[in-house]
Design an enzyme around this catalytic site. Structure first.
Site, PDB file in Angstrom:
ATOM      1  N   ASP A 260      -9.172  -4.288   5.851  1.00  0.00           N
ATOM      2  CA  ASP A 260     -10.225  -5.151   5.303  1.00  0.00           C
ATOM      3  C   ASP A 260     -10.412  -4.917   3.817  1.00  0.00           C
ATOM      4  O   ASP A 260     -10.586  -5.864   3.036  1.00  0.00           O
ATOM      5  CB  ASP A 260     -11.544  -4.987   6.066  1.00  0.00           C
ATOM      6  CG  ASP A 260     -12.062  -3.561   6.166  1.00  0.00           C
ATOM      7  OD1 ASP A 260     -11.522  -2.655   5.502  1.00  0.00           O
ATOM      8  OD2 ASP A 260     -13.030  -3.351   6.933  1.00  0.00           O
TER       9      ASP A 260
ATOM     10  N   THR B 115      -7.015   3.454  -1.765  1.00  0.00           N
ATOM     11  CA  THR B 115      -6.736   2.045  -1.455  1.00  0.00           C
ATOM     12  C   THR B 115      -7.739   1.091  -2.077  1.00  0.00           C
ATOM     13  O   THR B 115      -7.362   0.087  -2.697  1.00  0.00           O
ATOM     14  CB  THR B 115      -6.708   1.847   0.068  1.00  0.00           C
ATOM     15  OG1 THR B 115      -5.686   2.674   0.618  1.00  0.00           O
ATOM     16  CG2 THR B 115      -6.444   0.397   0.429  1.00  0.00           C
TER      17      THR B 115
ATOM     18  N   ASP C 207       0.828  -1.201   0.000  1.00  0.00           N
ATOM     19  CA  ASP C 207       0.000   0.000   0.000  1.00  0.00           C
ATOM     20  C   ASP C 207       0.869   1.261   0.000  1.00  0.00           C
ATOM     21  O   ASP C 207       1.733   1.430   0.861  1.00  0.00           O
ATOM     22  CB  ASP C 207      -0.882  -0.039   1.256  1.00  0.00           C
ATOM     23  CG  ASP C 207      -2.144   0.793   1.135  1.00  0.00           C
ATOM     24  OD1 ASP C 207      -2.077   1.883   0.555  1.00  0.00           O
ATOM     25  OD2 ASP C 207      -3.194   0.350   1.637  1.00  0.00           O
TER      26      ASP C 207
ATOM     27  N   ASP D 251       1.661   2.617   3.780  1.00  0.00           N
ATOM     28  CA  ASP D 251       0.614   3.623   3.648  1.00  0.00           C
ATOM     29  C   ASP D 251       0.414   4.388   4.952  1.00  0.00           C
ATOM     30  O   ASP D 251       0.357   5.625   4.955  1.00  0.00           O
ATOM     31  CB  ASP D 251      -0.689   2.953   3.240  1.00  0.00           C
ATOM     32  CG  ASP D 251      -1.795   3.965   2.956  1.00  0.00           C
ATOM     33  OD1 ASP D 251      -1.652   4.741   1.989  1.00  0.00           O
ATOM     34  OD2 ASP D 251      -2.790   3.990   3.694  1.00  0.00           O
TER      35      ASP D 251
ATOM     36  N   ASP E  61      -1.356  -0.358  -4.752  1.00  0.00           N
ATOM     37  CA  ASP E  61      -2.697   0.165  -5.029  1.00  0.00           C
ATOM     38  C   ASP E  61      -2.678   1.615  -5.479  1.00  0.00           C
ATOM     39  O   ASP E  61      -3.609   2.092  -6.112  1.00  0.00           O
ATOM     40  CB  ASP E  61      -3.593   0.007  -3.798  1.00  0.00           C
ATOM     41  CG  ASP E  61      -2.988   0.625  -2.550  1.00  0.00           C
ATOM     42  OD1 ASP E  61      -1.768   0.916  -2.527  1.00  0.00           O
ATOM     43  OD2 ASP E  61      -3.733   0.819  -1.567  1.00  0.00           O
ATOM     44  N   HIS E  62      -1.615   2.330  -5.151  1.00  0.00           N
ATOM     45  CA  HIS E  62      -1.462   3.738  -5.540  1.00  0.00           C
ATOM     46  C   HIS E  62      -0.091   4.212  -5.086  1.00  0.00           C
ATOM     47  O   HIS E  62       0.611   3.512  -4.348  1.00  0.00           O
ATOM     48  CB  HIS E  62      -2.547   4.624  -4.912  1.00  0.00           C
ATOM     49  CG  HIS E  62      -2.669   4.482  -3.423  1.00  0.00           C
ATOM     50  ND1 HIS E  62      -1.736   4.997  -2.544  1.00  0.00           N
ATOM     51  CD2 HIS E  62      -3.597   3.855  -2.650  1.00  0.00           C
ATOM     52  CE1 HIS E  62      -2.090   4.714  -1.308  1.00  0.00           C
ATOM     53  NE2 HIS E  62      -3.209   4.003  -1.337  1.00  0.00           N
TER      54      HIS E  62
END
Length: 557
Positions: A172, A81, A42, A300, A345-346
């Site tokens: 999650d 995310t 992340d 993240d 994810d980014h």
């Protein structure tokens, strides 16, 4: 019966010997691993990968020796995310997956709280998401219900019921978006340990891990040793709001478990959870192919809490490399034939105060008046509209804005026009895009780095969930007014620093090569699918299979 015949034939194919070509040389067959390990780190931007690549000595060094795509792209504008994770194992853009953001507004929702979390099932009466930044988040039921398309694991389970589809994450939404709907085991962090889907029991292996974590998490922790390459970054930076960052080595006093997530320790326990499931479920050791999706969240949380340019992130890159090495060595020890894929994810952006010191004057924090409530109040005054009900609804200062359902068509049109005008004229806003125009656009094609801002927004647009219009901020504008909530930096923009991520593939049979041209995270699922014999129809993916062996293994045949 047909599925059984297919699986039998496929397994027989795996056992075939390597054939010889006309010259008598061995003809290399495609990689056919028994375990797919799909990893998302992340907020691991392409910039971070490039910046620290020469210092990697362990897990990330191994991955860098396989097929390397340094210019992977999360194609869409909503670089958050949930949308990012939704692209990785589905092979479709975030909008097509129905995951337009981490949160969106549903003014028709049958509850007082109209904010919808991407990984909840709001159909369950009595639940409420609340705010993700609140000290006590709402009582929601985590679910993949909002994900409108199957993941690779879902597809594999349909043709190979004996295959296991397993997902583990610090969040999650990371686990649910990568694992999908048909998961044999799925775990994410909650409170002081790992939990699973509502109604499922915690496995003994995870229960034992949780007990060990609970015994240690509230104890004081000494600071990490600062690697020599990180000492130049060990410098405090004052942040608007009163705090400073840049010289923290993740020490924790007694009872400070609340800050555990924003430390390298968090990735360590997540890797341990994944390995506990590998061992207890014997993943990759049966006749069928298994999938393990692993989302590591510490990068993240550290990026948000401390930015990407300080000693904190430098320590984290060192520890991420080490934790991945622990994962791979454990799989090696069990003689598991696995392929590892790593992406993100980014990306992310550093805090504006440090960027300003580095000569980027346009880096700034958002105007606190740039929000739906303030803009709506201005519009009500300008148009002389009676009442006090909010005219605009939004989850954040940027992204999706929704018009009140109580407005008649004529008034609604006036409010929309005025809102788009006011926001367009704001000096921190790059563009305001009309949802109706985005809905009419085809899904973009061509080189992803050349997509227009509207095309990027189209890739994360869904007609039933997206706003009446979309607000996109200028480059280097951080949509956090001050550090009062504990976040100093973030992501979520349509710009390269948030869209561009690495894509790495490693298997003992892959010859190292590097492809500098742009690729997309939606290419990952078709690529992995080809390796394990899962057919994804062309009209069900926005990606393409990537040749990850430089043509030598015909991995896309």
């Amino acid at each position: 019966m047909h599925a059984i015949k297919y699986i039998t034939a496929f397994l027989a194919f795996l056992a075939l010997p390597v054939s010889a070509n006309a010259e008598g040389q061995d003809e290399k067959k495609p990689v056919r691993p028994k375990l797919v390990v799909a990893i998302s780190v992340d907020q691991f931007s392409a910039n971070l990968f490039s910046e620290y690549r020469s210092s990697f000595t362990d897990g990330l060094k191994r991955l860098s020796g396989g097929a390397v795509f340094p210019s992977g792209y999360q194609s869409h504008a909503a670089t958050e995310t949930c949308p990012g994770h939704a692209t990785i194992m589905t092979g479709v853009h975030a909008g097509r997956a129905g995951i337009i953001a981490n949160n969106w507004i549903d003014l028709d929702a049958k509850r007082e709280d109209k904010t919808i979390y991407c990984a909840e099932d709001e159909r369950i009466e009595g639940t409420s998401f609340g705010s993700i930044t609140a000290p006590t988040q709402g009582d929601y039921i985590a679910s993949a219900w909002h994900l409108l398309v199957p993941t690779l694991g879902d597809r594999l389970k349909k043709i190979s019921p004996d295959s296991r589809n397993v997902a583990v994450s610090g969040k999650d939404r990371g686990a649910l978006m990568m694992g999908g709907h048909d998961v044999d085991a799925i775990y994410w962090w909650k409170g002081k340990g790992f939990t699973t889907l509502n109604g499922r029991a915690i496995s003994p292996a995870i229960g034992a891990l949780n007990s060990g974590i609970a015994a240690k998490i509230d104890k004081a922790r000494a600071p990490y040793a600062i690697p020599s390459r990180c000492t130049a970054r060990n410098r405090a930076i004052a942040v608007k709001g009163g705090q400073s960052v840049g010289n923290y080595a993740f020490q924790r006093p007694e009872g400070a478990s609340r800050i555990f997530r924003a430390s390298p320790d968090f990735d360590g326990v997540t890797v341990n959870a994944a390995l506990a499931l590998v061992q207890s479920m014997k993943l990759g050791q049966g006749e069928a192919v298994d999938i393990l999706s692993l989302s590591l969240s510490a990068t993240d949380y550290i990026g948000h809490a401390f930015g990407t340019g300080g000693v904190e992130m430098c320590i984290q890159m060192n520890e991420l490399d080490r934790n991945l090495g622990i994962l791979f060595r454990a799989l090696d020890t069990q003689n598991i034939d696995y392929i590892a894929m790593l992406t993100s994810d980014h990306g992310g952006h550093d805090l504006p105060e440090r960027l300003q010191e580095q000569g980027l004057p346009q880096a700034q924090r958002i105007d606190p008046k740039l929000n739906a409530k303030h803009i709506g109040a201005q519009i009500r005054k300008t148009l002389a509209l009676p009442g006090e009900e909010p005219l605009l609804h939004a989850d954040s200062p940027f992204g999706d804005y929704y018009l009140s359902l109580s407005l008649d068509a004529q008034t609604k049109a006036k409010v929309k026009a005025e809102a788009m005008k006011l926001l367009t004229n704001h000096p921190q806003v790059h563009a305001v895009l009309d949802g109706a125009i985005l809905a009419a656009m085809p899904m973009p094609q061509g080189p992803v780095e050349e997509w227009t801002i509207a095309e990027r927004a189209r890739a994360s647009y869904h007609a039933d969930r997206s706003g009446d219009f979309i607000v996109l901020l200028n480059k280097a504008v951080t949509p956090i007014a001050n550090s009062g909530l504990g976040y100093v930096a973030t992501h979520g923009s349509p710009w390269e620093y948030d869209r561009r991520v690495p894509m790495l593939f490693w298997h003992k049979g892959i010859t190292h090569f590097e492809q500098p041209s742009s690729v997309k995270t939606v290419d990952i699922a078709p690529t992995l699918a080809a390796l394990i014999g899962v057919d994804i129809p062309a009209d069900e993916t926005d990606g393409r299979c990537l040749d990850i062996d430089g043509g030598a293994g015909n991995s896309c045949d």
